[in-house]
Scaffold this motif. Structure first.
Motif, short mmCIF file in Angstrom:
data_model
loop_
_atom_site.label_atom_id
_atom_site.label_comp_id
_atom_site.label_asym_id
_atom_site.label_seq_id
_atom_site.Cartn_x
_atom_site.Cartn_y
_atom_site.Cartn_z
N LEU A 1 0.86 -1.17 0.00
CA LEU A 1 0.00 0.00 0.00
C LEU A 1 0.90 1.23 0.00
N SER A 2 0.63 2.17 -0.90
CA SER A 2 1.47 3.37 -0.95
C SER A 2 0.65 4.59 -1.35
N TYR A 3 1.13 5.75 -0.91
CA TYR A 3 0.50 7.03 -1.26
C TYR A 3 1.60 7.99 -1.68
N SER A 4 1.39 8.69 -2.79
CA SER A 4 2.36 9.67 -3.24
C SER A 4 1.67 11.00 -3.52
N LYS B 1 22.07 34.97 -14.06
CA LYS B 1 23.48 34.60 -14.05
C LYS B 1 23.70 33.21 -14.61
N LEU B 2 22.80 32.29 -14.30
CA LEU B 2 22.92 30.92 -14.80
C LEU B 2 22.39 30.76 -16.22
N LYS B 3 21.80 31.84 -16.75
CA LYS B 3 21.26 31.85 -18.11
C LYS B 3 20.26 30.71 -18.32
N LEU B 4 19.34 30.59 -17.35
CA LEU B 4 18.35 29.53 -17.40
C LEU B 4 17.09 30.00 -18.10
N ASN B 5 16.50 29.12 -18.89
CA ASN B 5 15.18 29.37 -19.42
C ASN B 5 14.17 29.09 -18.31
N ASN B 6 12.97 29.56 -18.47
CA ASN B 6 11.96 29.31 -17.46
C ASN B 6 11.73 27.81 -17.32
N GLY B 7 11.56 27.32 -16.12
CA GLY B 7 11.40 25.90 -15.88
C GLY B 7 10.34 25.62 -14.85
N GLU B 8 10.49 24.51 -14.14
CA GLU B 8 9.52 24.10 -13.12
C GLU B 8 10.22 23.80 -11.80
N THR B 9 9.47 23.92 -10.74
CA THR B 9 9.90 23.49 -9.41
C THR B 9 9.01 22.32 -8.99
N PHE B 10 9.61 21.25 -8.50
CA PHE B 10 8.81 20.08 -8.14
C PHE B 10 9.08 19.66 -6.70
N ILE B 11 8.06 19.10 -6.07
CA ILE B 11 8.15 18.53 -4.72
C ILE B 11 7.41 17.20 -4.76
N ASN B 12 8.13 16.11 -4.66
CA ASN B 12 7.55 14.77 -4.73
C ASN B 12 7.77 14.04 -3.42
N SER B 13 6.72 13.44 -2.89
CA SER B 13 6.84 12.68 -1.64
C SER B 13 6.05 11.38 -1.75
N ASN B 14 6.46 10.40 -0.96
CA ASN B 14 5.82 9.09 -1.03
C ASN B 14 5.98 8.37 0.30
N VAL B 15 4.93 7.67 0.71
CA VAL B 15 5.00 6.78 1.87
C VAL B 15 4.45 5.42 1.42
N GLY B 16 5.10 4.35 1.85
CA GLY B 16 4.68 3.04 1.39
C GLY B 16 4.86 1.96 2.44
N TYR B 17 4.09 0.90 2.29
CA TYR B 17 4.17 -0.27 3.19
C TYR B 17 4.13 -1.51 2.32
N ASN B 18 5.05 -2.44 2.58
CA ASN B 18 5.10 -3.70 1.86
C ASN B 18 5.33 -4.83 2.85
N ASN B 19 4.53 -5.86 2.73
CA ASN B 19 4.64 -7.01 3.63
C ASN B 19 4.81 -8.28 2.80
N ARG B 20 5.98 -8.90 2.92
CA ARG B 20 6.23 -10.17 2.25
C ARG B 20 6.14 -11.26 3.31
N LEU B 21 5.01 -11.96 3.31
CA LEU B 21 4.71 -12.93 4.35
C LEU B 21 5.80 -13.97 4.48
N ASN B 22 6.09 -14.34 5.72
CA ASN B 22 7.13 -15.32 6.06
C ASN B 22 8.53 -14.83 5.79
N LEU B 23 8.66 -13.53 5.46
CA LEU B 23 9.99 -12.97 5.23
C LEU B 23 10.21 -11.70 6.04
N PHE B 24 9.58 -10.58 5.63
CA PHE B 24 9.81 -9.32 6.32
C PHE B 24 8.70 -8.33 5.99
N SER B 25 8.69 -7.22 6.74
CA SER B 25 7.83 -6.08 6.45
C SER B 25 8.72 -4.87 6.20
#
Length: 793
Positions: free
Chosen positions: A425-428, A445-469
């Motif tokens: 199960l995961s949410y981003s 000064k950096l001679k940059l063209n206009n661009g984008e700013t991004f902020i990406n985040s994610n939380v996730g849970y994985n359970n492999r039975l008989n092995l680990f979480s």
């Protein structure tokens, strides 16, 4: 060798033998069976000669074409061949001669012969190219001083170059360049019809009268040389149009922005319309959905300035890529009260603010083992995303994505009665701001063209039975911009991830202890640092003598523990490393075929003294539908490491991840048939995949030989190679792909014949081995079948 048994030779002969089938041929009439074209002479390299031959083939008259449908490379069908008529061959020869003329071969000739000894007529065309006509001089004579000055300032950019062959394509390209240049200097109504290229190919010996016999001999000698190496003098001239305003220079008067335009709106409506003015724009709207600052950043046109076509186009592109308008249109309105001035009306049709996507994915994996991870597994997952396209009236987008999946055992398992093998199960949350959140001075000064700013985040849970979480949290924030050379650069000053491994079963701990190469990969890890990437795409400019080609180059870099990670925090779990990977792609596209090549090299170096490998979520892996297709996902490597043996009633864990990866892939794609015209096309591909993964450091506590560690002397022996054939169902908007691949070189067997093992399959047992249950072990070791969406690379 068993592979070369007689039955296998017969099998290969059947595959390689081709036949041609004629259907519904004209009764009692000779019909066109084949065409061949021979190109004699001409100054072409190998690639150019192939392109010219293709061009000549395209010059065939419709009634001189042989329409052949290929099936599986070996069956060729000619349906309804046309009755042969020499008139159409004569037209085709004339078309070929005209085609060569457009390439600058003014003295080229084209002829044909036909074999009519039977009902199947074979036509042979011979094109004698001769020598190309070269450009002697090139000049401009536009008769309008303003236009003449403009072309003189930009003459270094001319496409017509002295001593180059004269071609129709080059002439048209030069005319288009001049039209764009004039439109970028205020002449927005200027068109190609106002320009004409004139040429002079006269020979002095034919026009000069002299009583001196020595002078006559000299002129005749020059004439012969010119016939052998013909030249032409070119001049670009201006044709005065009937509408003389096309030669007027225009300035921008007013710029109107209809920010929530509706199809029935008129420019000067006052009902339910609000109007505001800024220094450069007049904004009219029904509802205040956007801030004026959004327009100021993305509209490059300015009131009072000379009209420029490039600013016009960039404004449309900037507004379109924001994604908040369904369509963007700019109307040009002439101002008759003020000559040489125009008004611009920007009509913006608003798109829906919210959008969502819901999808379902399924997977199926088989194995020869009976353990929990080796059982036949069926996985299903659902993905839901909701996107808000216009936060804060600034076209800031935010996407919420939720993913849930489960993997089931579909047959009895001796180790557990639980039908669930794993779940996740995961949410981003992804935020994209359509501007660089940096100071203007820094951007300048950096001679940059206009661009984008991004902020990406994610939380996730994985359970492999008989092995680990496993629980994970990551955050990635930074900037992306297009550079002046067309490349794209991404920089993430914040790149962090925390993965918490817990609930480890005794079986999993035993696997870790018995397999040192897994010991440092699977544990709780915290990474924090920076990341960046650089991507450039090179597309060849159109030229009639070249194929359609595209090259792309991408390099990624990231680190942990060296910049932000140097700040003392969570030292117990912090991992230090530096990681670089490079990818190169090369495509050659034709009308119905394509050759695609990809090369990838990635290296991650663990820096911490306690770290032997990268964190497992940063490691490389091979296999699956987009990598080494002869192996399942995470199924190849490490190095020549043997697979973990299957012990009855014990869990087997064969996931393979490493710190280094080398992979190269090649595909020849071709069209097979149009199943449903304009909707579904069946395509095929022959492919080869070569590569493997390794660790950089020795994972053995005693320092003994580690087959998972990269050693240059063992590089060749430890490469895996798989090859196969795939079908692609092209639905225009997506491609459903199936690939059948065999392992011809297996790294885990590099100690025997360097790993080369041709799959023992013949004509009499092919279907059994691919589909029968009794050959599950054979398929596991030699064969893999994958399903994918869109092309693998």
């Amino acid at each position: 060798m068993n592979f070369f048994r007689l039955k296998n030779i017969v099998f290969l002969v059947v595959l390689l033998t081709s036949c041609t089938i004629i259907r519904k041929a004209p009764a009692n009439k000779p019909f066109l069976y084949s065409n061949s074209i021979t190109l004699v002479g001409g100054k072409f390299n190998k690639l150019e000669r192939q392109a010219v031959l293709q061009r000549l083939n395209n010059s065939l008259d419709d009634s001189s074409r042989v329409k052949v449908k290929d099936a599986f490379f070996v069956i060729h069908t000619i349906k309804r061949p046309t009755a042969y008529d020499t008139a159409f061959s004569r037209i085709s020869a004339m078309n070929m001669q005209a085609s060569m003329y457009h390439l600058g071969y003014y003295n080229a000739t084209a002829s044909f012969t036909q074999d009519t000894s039977g009902k199947k007529v074979k036509v042979k065309y011979t094109v004698i190219a001769g020598n190309p006509t070269l450009i002697d001089t090139f000049s401009y004579k536009l008769r309008k001083p303003d236009l003449q000055n403009i072309v003189q300032k930009n003459k270094d950019e001319a496409i017509i170059i002295k001593n180059n062959p004269i071609t129709k394509t080059a002439v048209l390209a030069e005319i288009n360049r001049l039209v764009d240049t004039f439109r970028n200097n205020g002449y927005y109504k200027f068109t190609a019809a106002e320009l004409r290229m004139r040429g002079d190919t006269s020979i002095a010996a034919l026009t000069t009268i002299s009583d001196d016999p020595f002078e006559q001999l000299r002129l005749l000698n020059e004439a012969q040389q010119q016939r052998d190496s013909p030249t032409i003098k070119l001049q670009m001239v201006l044709i005065t149009p009937e509408d003389t305003t096309k030669l007027n220079k225009y300035y921008i008067n007013k710029i109107y922005i209809l920010s929530d335009y509706r199809p029935k709106d008129e420019l000067y409506d006052t009902i339910n319309i609000t109007q505001t003015k800024t220094r450069n724009f007049i904004v009219r709207y029904h509802e205040r959905l956007f801030k004026n600052s959004l327009f100021a950043r993305n509209i490059t046109l300015r009131s009072g300035e000379v009209f420029r076509q490039d600013a016009y186009v960039s404004t449309i592109n900037n507004l379109s890529k924001l994604g908040v308008w369904q369509s963007v249109n700019i109307r040009i309105v002439e101002n008759f009260d003020e000559p040489n001035k125009i008004d611009l009306v920007i009509e913006l049709l608003v798109a829906k603010k919210f959008s969502y996507v819901n999808s379902l994915e399924a997977s199926y994996a088989t194995s020869n083992t009976s353990s929990t991870l080796g059982a036949n597994l069926f996985g299903i997952s659902t993905n839901f995303s909701l996107k808000n396209k216009n936060i804060g009236k600034e076209a800031i987008s935010m996407t919420h994505a939720l993913r849930a999946g489960i993997e089931l055992n579909n047959r009895n398992n001796k180790n557990t009665n639980n039908p669930i093998n794993s779940n996740e199960l995961s949410y981003s949350n992804n935020i994209l701001i359509p501007r660089l959140l940096l100071s203007r001075n820094l951007i300048r000064k950096l001679k940059l063209n206009n661009g984008e700013t991004f902020i990406n985040s994610n939380v996730g849970y994985n359970n492999r039975l008989n092995l680990f979480s496993l629980q994970s949290v990551n955050l990635n924030a930074g900037y992306a911009t297009n550079l002046r050379n067309g490349a794209r650069f991404t920089f993430s000053p914040i790149n962090t991830q925390f993965s918490y491994l817990y609930n480890q079963s005794d079986s999993f701990k035993t696997i870790i202890n018995n397999n040192p190469f897994l010991r440092y990969s699977y544990n709780t890890s915290f990474t924090i640092g920076i990341a960046s990437s650089y991507t450039s795409i090179f597309r060849n400019t159109y030229h009639p003598l070249s194929e359609s080609k595209e090259r792309s180059f991408k390099i990624n870099f990231e680190e942990s523990g060296l910049t932000l990670g140097a700040i003392p925090f969570a030292e117990k779990f912090k991992r230090k490393y530096a990681k670089v990977d490079v990818e190169y792609k090369y495509n050659v596209n034709k009308k119905k075929t394509a050759f695609v090549y990809r090369a990838f090299v990635g290296v991650g170096v663990p820096i911490g003294s306690q770290d032997t490998t990268l964190p497992f979520f940063k490691q490389y892996f091979g296999g699956g539908s987009n990598s080494m297709r002869g192996w399942p996902v995470r199924g190849i490597g490490l190095g020549s490491q043997k697979l973990i043996p299957n012990i009855p009633n014990q869990i087997t864990f064969n996931d393979r991840t490493g710190d280094m990866q080398f992979e190269t892939n090649a595909e020849f794609r071709h069209e097979i048939a149009r199943i449903v015209p304009d909707l579904i096309t069946l395509k095929g591909a022959v492919f080869v995949d070569i590569g493997n993964i390794w660790n950089i450091k020795n994972s053995r506590a005693d320092g003994s030989f580690d087959p998972a560690q990269f050693k240059f002397k063992n590089f060749y022996k430890e490469l895996g190679l798989s090859a196969g054939y795939g079908l692609r169902f092209d639905f225009s908007y997506l491609i459903l792909r199936t690939d059948f691949s065999f392992r011809f070189k297996r790294p885990e067997s590099s100690d025997i014949n360097n790993g080369w093992k041709a799959p023992p399959i013949g004509f009499n047992d092919a279907f059994k081995k691919i589909f029968s249950k009794q050959f599950r072990q054979w398929r596991y070791e030699n064969f893999n079948f994958t399903i994918g969406i869109n092309y693998p690379f």
